[in-house]
Design an enzyme around this catalytic site. Structure first.
Site, PDB file in Angstrom:
ATOM      1  N   GLU A 123      -9.660   5.891   2.474  1.00 15.38           N
ATOM      2  CA  GLU A 123     -10.157   4.940   3.510  1.00 15.38           C
ATOM      3  C   GLU A 123     -10.254   5.996   4.744  1.00 15.38           C
ATOM      4  OE1 GLU A 123      -8.194   1.342   6.142  1.00 15.38           O
ATOM      5  OE2 GLU A 123      -7.386   1.876   4.206  1.00 15.38           O
TER       6      GLU A 123
ATOM      7  N   GLU B 296       0.920  -1.234  -0.110  1.00 15.15           N
ATOM      8  CA  GLU B 296       0.006   0.074   0.032  1.00 15.15           C
ATOM      9  C   GLU B 296       0.853   1.284   0.023  1.00 15.15           C
ATOM     10  OE1 GLU B 296      -2.774  -0.403   3.191  1.00 15.15           O
ATOM     11  OE2 GLU B 296      -3.104  -2.461   3.243  1.00 15.15           O
TER      12      GLU B 296
END
Length: 380
Positions: free
Chosen positions: A276, A165
């Protein structure tokens, strides 16, 4: 070798032997650490690993050049420092050094909400790219807001989910402020363990200047200038490591060694792009933590945050436009996604939102917010 060269060589050796603390371009403290003594090599998985100084190749640009856009944007600057050759910058953190991984990942399967797009085909993916709009979203309490790329393989249920990520995040509990910061993360066991930046073993940095965990500036403003960063992650076809570069000129940062992974050892099966947030519901309502700019995607350029220049990397190490995508939005009352296509930006999307609003239901958000985004895919 003459005397000045000898003296310079001795000084470099001394600096490498004793880590020196210096200031970054954004005022943080970093240690210039011997490259072969960086935290990555604390892992027993890497005891026989030899540093790969350069990738064997970088994915070439697509044959079709991107057209000049009428939408004016600028490149944001990541935090840098001038460490001596042979060393890498490792950011100092105010939290205890025994807490090497940052947040407690054992509780990370609750309260996470997403507004993303996902690509699951072709079945073998070898990297991803995006240009990401940078903002400074408001954070409530000990929560966080992230805009990132996910590259993954494996399954959450079978505990073999591997992810890489990369993006920017606002996470006060880790950094001590509300600045958007360049971050990387990886896990190989479905988030039972995980590691941000260089806080524990894993990622091998090769750059002596880029600071992982460093602040990004300037940030975009509502109705004003729009700043962005470009991120590319790809798998080296010869050595098998996953490399990271930044910016339009592919400035190399370092790589995740192949030894760290199981299901990602060969290729990825999913690439995702988007936002997110962590919703702790500390006030008996949904959080007010913002995602992206804090505005819904329907407001468009200059107001809502975006991802553009979306590409995946195929088995020929070529950048390809995304295809067969699906939207995953876990709580549309608070955050959403809107995909678009133009000749200039090709496939791109706006995303984000303000979190709780006075007109919104105070009920607990949708059930999907209690799972990891990779795991959620299995529910659709």
């Amino acid at each position: 070798m003459d005397f000045p060269q000898i003296l310079r060589f001795i000084l470099v050796l001394a600096i490498i032997k004793v880590a020196v603390t210096i200031k970054t371009s954004d005022g943080d403290d970093v240690e210039c650490m011997d490259k072969i003594k960086q935290p990555a090599f604390e892992s027993t998985l890497l005891k026989n690993h030899k540093i790969q100084e350069w990738p064997s190749e970088i994915p070439p640009r697509t044959v079709e050049a991107d057209k000049k856009s009428k939408l004016e944007t600028w490149e944001a600057q990541v935090s840098t420092v001038n460490c001596p050759e042979g060393t890498v910058p490792v950011r100092n953190y105010s939290v205890s050094k025994t807490d090497r991984t940052g947040p407690d990942f054992t509780s990370y399967n609750r309260g996470h909400e997403y507004a993303i797009i996902s690509q699951k085909s072709p079945p073998e993916l070898y990297g991803a790219k995006a240009t990401i709009n940078v903002w400074d979203p408001a954070i409530e309490g000990k929560e966080m807001s992230i805009s990132q790329i996910w590259i993954s393989s494996g399954k959450y249920k079978t505990n073999d989910l591997n992810t890489l990520e990369v993006g920017w995040q606002v996470l006060p509990t880790l950094y001590g402020d509300n600045k958007p910061r360049l971050f990387i993360f990886w896990t190989s066991d479905s988030y039972k363990n995980g590691c941000y930046n260089l806080r524990c073993s894993g990622f091998i940095q090769t750059s002596s200047s880029i600071v992982l965990g460093g602040a990004i500036s300037p940030t975009s403003s509502f109705g004003g200038s729009q700043y962005e960063i470009t991120i590319l992650v790809w798998k080296d076809r010869i050595y098998g490591n996953w490399w990271l570069s930044l910016g339009p000129s592919n400035l190399l940062v370092g790589y995740w060694p192949k030894e760290l992974f199981t299901t990602l050892a060969d290729y990825a099966t999913i690439a995702e792009w988007g936002g997110e947030i962590l919703n702790l519901q500390n006030f008996s309502r949904h959080t007010k933590t913002q995602m992206g700019s804090g505005h819904f995607p329907k407001e468009g350029f200059g107001k809502s945050s975006y991802f553009r220049n979306l590409k995946f990397i195929d088995n020929n190490n070529s950048l390809q436009p995304i295809q067969n995508i699906k939207k995953i939005v876990t709580n549309p009352e608070s955050y959403n996604v809107k995909t678009e296509y133009t000749d200039e930006w090709k496939s791109h999307f706006f995303y984000g939102g303000p979190g709780f609003r006075s007109t919104q239901s105070r009920a607990v958000p949708l059930a999907f917010s209690s799972c990891f985004v990779i795991y959620c895919l299995a529910l659709f």
